[in-house]
Design a protein around this motif. Structure first.
Motif, PDB file in Angstrom:
ATOM      1  N   ALA A 199     -10.298  11.727   7.540  1.00  0.00           N
ATOM      2  CA  ALA A 199      -9.929  11.710   6.194  1.00  0.00           C
ATOM      3  C   ALA A 199      -8.790  12.516   6.027  1.00  0.00           C
ATOM      4  CB  ALA A 199     -11.230  12.500   5.441  1.00  0.00           C
ATOM      5  N   TYR A 200      -8.102  11.942   4.866  1.00  0.00           N
ATOM      6  CA  TYR A 200      -6.864  12.999   4.376  1.00  0.00           C
ATOM      7  C   TYR A 200      -6.505  12.512   2.991  1.00  0.00           C
ATOM      8  CZ  TYR A 200      -4.471   8.021   5.045  1.00  0.00           C
ATOM      9  OH  TYR A 200      -3.970   6.737   4.561  1.00  0.00           O
ATOM     10  N   SER A 201      -5.935  13.295   2.332  1.00  0.00           N
ATOM     11  CA  SER A 201      -5.644  13.111   0.923  1.00  0.00           C
ATOM     12  C   SER A 201      -4.272  13.112   0.623  1.00  0.00           C
ATOM     13  CB  SER A 201      -6.251  14.126   0.256  1.00  0.00           C
ATOM     14  OG  SER A 201      -7.630  14.411   0.076  1.00  0.00           O
ATOM     15  N   ARG A 232      -4.564  10.291  -4.277  1.00  0.00           N
ATOM     16  CA  ARG A 232      -5.791   9.683  -3.419  1.00  0.00           C
ATOM     17  C   ARG A 232      -6.547  10.924  -2.570  1.00  0.00           C
ATOM     18  NH1 ARG A 232      -5.645   3.946  -2.271  1.00  0.00           N
ATOM     19  NH2 ARG A 232      -7.839   4.493  -1.500  1.00  0.00           N
ATOM     20  N   ASN A 233      -7.756  10.889  -3.050  1.00  0.00           N
ATOM     21  CA  ASN A 233      -8.390  11.950  -2.178  1.00  0.00           C
ATOM     22  C   ASN A 233      -9.496  11.050  -1.049  1.00  0.00           C
ATOM     23  OD1 ASN A 233      -7.456  14.138  -3.198  1.00  0.00           O
ATOM     24  ND2 ASN A 233      -8.827  14.225  -4.836  1.00  0.00           N
ATOM     25  N   ASP A 234      -9.617   9.775  -1.236  1.00  0.00           N
ATOM     26  CA  ASP A 234     -10.571   8.917  -0.504  1.00  0.00           C
ATOM     27  C   ASP A 234     -10.207   8.219   0.668  1.00  0.00           C
ATOM     28  OD1 ASP A 234      -9.203   7.422  -1.980  1.00  0.00           O
ATOM     29  OD2 ASP A 234     -10.854   6.024  -2.559  1.00  0.00           O
ATOM     30  N   LEU A 235      -9.088   8.676   1.279  1.00  0.00           N
ATOM     31  CA  LEU A 235      -8.349   7.972   2.313  1.00  0.00           C
ATOM     32  C   LEU A 235      -8.811   8.220   3.963  1.00  0.00           C
ATOM     33  CD1 LEU A 235      -4.884   8.354   0.826  1.00  0.00           C
ATOM     34  CD2 LEU A 235      -6.191   6.123   0.863  1.00  0.00           C
ATOM     35  N   ALA A 236      -8.996   7.356   4.758  1.00  0.00           N
ATOM     36  CA  ALA A 236      -9.117   7.674   5.942  1.00  0.00           C
ATOM     37  C   ALA A 236      -8.374   6.849   7.223  1.00  0.00           C
ATOM     38  CB  ALA A 236     -10.819   7.270   6.261  1.00  0.00           C
ATOM     39  N   GLU A 267      -2.552   4.001   2.110  1.00  0.00           N
ATOM     40  CA  GLU A 267      -3.546   3.281   3.016  1.00  0.00           C
ATOM     41  C   GLU A 267      -3.011   3.038   4.370  1.00  0.00           C
ATOM     42  OE1 GLU A 267      -6.359   0.501   1.289  1.00  0.00           O
ATOM     43  OE2 GLU A 267      -6.697   1.784  -0.477  1.00  0.00           O
TER      44      GLU A 267
END
Length: 116
Positions: free
Chosen positions: A42-44, A48-52, A79
């Motif tokens: 996971a990364y931000s 955006r805080n919901d990225l993987a 993304e």
């Protein structure tokens, strides 16, 4: 195979040259077929805080759950991302593999033409 490697090389080169690097965290492992293991990190970004991002497949997990990893992402499309150590590795590997496969292909065509 050559086309696939060239596409992966192009993606890695683009991320290497224009990508942003941020810290992420390994949050899970996944097991594709064939006895391999991959990781989900996971990364931000600023927005955006919901990225993987999922890694490639390995015989042994390259990082453990909870480990901090560096992620490289495309600032125009956050993304689109890769783990930074895979970006660095892919550029070298795919360049070498593409040159080898291209050389073998050219030699095969030359051999066919010379036998006519």
């Amino acid at each position: 195979m050559l086309i696939t490697n060239l596409h992966a090389l192009r993606k890695a080169k683009r991320l290497e040259s224009t990508g942003m690097r941020v810290e992420g965290e390994c949050v899970d492992h996944y097991w594709p077929s064939g006895g391999y293991v991959g990781v989900v990190c996971a990364y931000s970004t600023g927005d955006r805080n919901d990225l993987a991002v999922r890694s490639s497949r390995y015989f042994v997990a390259p990082v453990e759950i909870g480990d901090v990893v560096e992620v490289t992402y495309d600032p125009r499309d956050p993304e689109r991302s890769m783990l930074s150590f895979e970006v660095d590795k892919r550029v070298g590997f795919d360049t070498g593999l593409s040159v080898a496969v291209g050389t073998l292909g050219a030699a095969a065509v030359a051999g066919i033409l010379l036998t006519l």
